[in-house]
Design an enzyme around this catalytic site. Structure first.
Site, short mmCIF file in Angstrom:
data_model
loop_
_atom_site.label_atom_id
_atom_site.label_comp_id
_atom_site.label_asym_id
_atom_site.label_seq_id
_atom_site.Cartn_x
_atom_site.Cartn_y
_atom_site.Cartn_z
N ASP A 287 26.23 49.19 -4.17
CA ASP A 287 25.23 49.99 -4.89
C ASP A 287 25.81 50.71 -6.11
O ASP A 287 25.38 51.81 -6.48
CB ASP A 287 24.57 51.03 -3.96
CG ASP A 287 23.86 50.36 -2.80
OD1 ASP A 287 23.38 49.23 -2.97
OD2 ASP A 287 23.80 50.98 -1.72
N LYS B 70 25.48 47.24 -9.94
CA LYS B 70 25.84 45.88 -10.38
C LYS B 70 24.64 45.18 -11.00
O LYS B 70 24.76 44.49 -12.01
CB LYS B 70 26.33 45.05 -9.17
CG LYS B 70 27.60 45.57 -8.54
CD LYS B 70 27.99 44.76 -7.32
CE LYS B 70 27.03 44.86 -6.17
NZ LYS B 70 26.97 46.18 -5.52
N GLY C 182 20.80 44.69 -2.46
CA GLY C 182 19.62 45.09 -3.22
C GLY C 182 20.09 45.45 -4.60
O GLY C 182 20.83 46.42 -4.76
N HIS C 183 19.76 44.66 -5.58
CA HIS C 183 20.26 44.85 -6.95
C HIS C 183 19.07 45.18 -7.85
O HIS C 183 18.20 44.33 -8.09
CB HIS C 183 20.99 43.59 -7.43
CG HIS C 183 22.16 43.23 -6.56
ND1 HIS C 183 22.73 41.99 -6.54
CD2 HIS C 183 22.86 43.97 -5.68
CE1 HIS C 183 23.73 41.98 -5.69
NE2 HIS C 183 23.83 43.18 -5.14
N GLN D 24 27.44 43.56 -2.56
CA GLN D 24 28.22 44.58 -1.88
C GLN D 24 29.40 45.07 -2.75
O GLN D 24 29.41 44.84 -3.94
CB GLN D 24 28.70 44.08 -0.51
CG GLN D 24 27.59 43.96 0.53
CD GLN D 24 26.85 42.65 0.50
OE1 GLN D 24 27.43 41.59 0.38
NE2 GLN D 24 25.54 42.70 0.61
#
Ligand code: GDP
Ligand code: IMO
Ligand code: MG
Length: 403
Positions: free
Chosen positions: A13, A16, A40-41, A211
């Site tokens: 988080d 990225k 989750g990006h 990650q």
């Protein structure tokens, strides 16, 4: 070789998604190589927010996006994500590795079961079946997309998992899996060969990890990690490509530190100070909505991340958020058994953390430059991009990025 690999420098988080979205317009192809929908990006496009879970966050900028063999795929989730993304781009040029493993409902159930069995020592997983999907892969009873070509084989694979886990499944589930599979079948191919050709033909390819470095299954704070290789090394196995194609590495670091789930966090803040930073940074999980644990920037952690990932460049995100704090502390070293330690070691909790204090840049922008200069001089890696806000274009170029 015109490739760049982007990794997260902390516990995930780091921002990225936003950095990859920015970079992707200069790359023909963007590739995801590890993890699954635990990622989750986030990319904020105008008044809309895209949360990429399986599709590379380079989707808007690159002509082609690839989900490589190292990713574990919940097919239903991927179908939903593709449908959502169609509203942003008329032509979807997606390639999915036929060797990628699949996350089934049995893996979801196993994830919950394992967390329950761990009790007080639970990891705090995203409960998306990620650990079990890799467990099946490494145990050699996993299901790859290529196995979907034959219903009987698929049924056999599911039955084996069901026997190993002692979790029953309804045979109708095979048909529902096959139905979902048909929705993505046209995208499935041998992505390793495709990428090899693209790189050999001089195309620019961006590789993106999910990650962060310290939840890598090998190099992280084991057992409080995810089940994939999140560090630079993961890109070779996660794509099947020769290591010689990877020469430049960019690490994304948040201007402070956050972590979701359990595990070591030497610079963690607590109480009101933590609440203030969490709220300023909207630090709530992209995938699960859980409040993120927050802490100070940790230079010893970044020193290890630089080495582990061979970082050539750093993108520093969320400086706007940190700048709202009254004063800013940065961990510069640790102490253990009376000795000073300069580098984070995921298997040893330090006795003490030594901090330096910086002035806030709320009213004086030159204080931000001092913060950035300090980090660069400590890490000896140029900070080439600076994230200054949530929006897509809130990013500042601070140095040259050459491949
Ligand atoms: P990722 O998993 O590394 O892609 O990061 P996430 O998307 O899960 O979390 C990062 C969060 O910070 C998201 O809500 C982003 O929109 C947001 N973000 C990214 N960069 C910046 C930045 O420079 N400033 C601010 N304020 N928000 C940012
Ligand atoms: P992105 O790509 C932050 C964490 C979970 C948990 C541990 C194991 O958005 O940076 P898992 O479900 O993977 O078995 O959970 O890893 N975790 C993440 N934390 N960002 C992520 O992804 C994460 N993916 C997994 O919270 O502590
Ligand atoms: Mg995230």
């Amino acid at each position: 070789m015109d490739t760049l690999t982007v990794v997260g420098c902390q516990f995930g988080d780091e921002g990225k998604g936003k950095v990859i979205d920015y970079l992707s317009k200069d790359f023909d192809v963007s590739v995801r190589f590890n993890g699954g929908e635990n990622a989750g990006h986030t990319v904020v496009v105008g008044d809309k927010t895209i949360k990429y879970h399986l599709v590379p966050a380079g989707f808007l900028g690159s002509k082609t996006v690839v989900i490589a063999n190292g990713v574990v795929i919940n097919i239903k989730k991927l179908v939903e994500e593709i449908e959502f993304l169609k509203t942003f781009k008329s032509s979807i040029n997606l390639k999915i590795s036929e060797m990628a493993h699949v996350v089934t409902e049995l893996h979801f159930k196993r994830d919950s079961y394992l967390e329950q069995v761990r009790g007080a020592g639970h990891i705090g997983t995203t409960l998306k079946g990620i650990g079990p999907a890799y467990e099946s892969k490494f145990g050699r009873y996993g299901i790859r997309l290529v196995d979907f070509r034959d219903r009987k084989k698929l049924l056999g694979n599911l039955s084996l998992i069901s026997k190993i886990y002692q979790i029953p499944f309804d045979e109708k589930y095979v048909d529902s899996l096959l139905e979902d599979y048909q929705m993505i079948e046209r995208y499935i191919s041998d992505t390793r060969s495709y990428l090899e050709n693209e790189i050999e033909n001089g195309k620019r390819v961006l590789f993106e990890t999910a990650q962060g470095t310290f939840i890598d299954v090998e190099s992280g704070t084991y057992p409080f990690v995810t089940s994939s290789y999140t560090t630079s090394g993961g890109v070779t196995v996660g794509t099947g490509l020769s290591p010689r194609y990877f020469s430049k590495f960019l690490g994304v670091a948040k201007a402070y530190t956050t972590r979701v789930g359990e595990g070591m966090f030497p610079t963690e803040m607590f109480g009101q100070e933590a609440d203030v930073l969490r709220n300023f940074g909207n630090e709530f999980g992209t995938t699960t909505g859980r409040p993120r644990r927050v802490g100070h920037l940790d230079i010893p952690m970044l020193r290890r991340a630089v080495k582990l990932n061979s970082l050539d460049y750093i993108a520093l995100t969320k400086v706007d958020v940190l700048g709202k704090m009254d004063s800013i502390k940065v961990a510069v070293s640790y102490e253990s058994n009376g000795s000073e330690i300069k580098e984070f070691d995921p298997s040893r909790v330090p006795d003490k953390v030594n901090y330096e204090t910086f002035k806030s840049w709320r009213d004086d922008a030159s204080n931000l430059q001092k913060y950035i200069d300090f980090i660069q001089s400590e890490l000896k890696v140029p900070i080439v991009l600076i994230g200054t806000g949530e929006k897509r274009d809130a990013i500042k170029v601070n140095g040259r990025l050459a491949l």
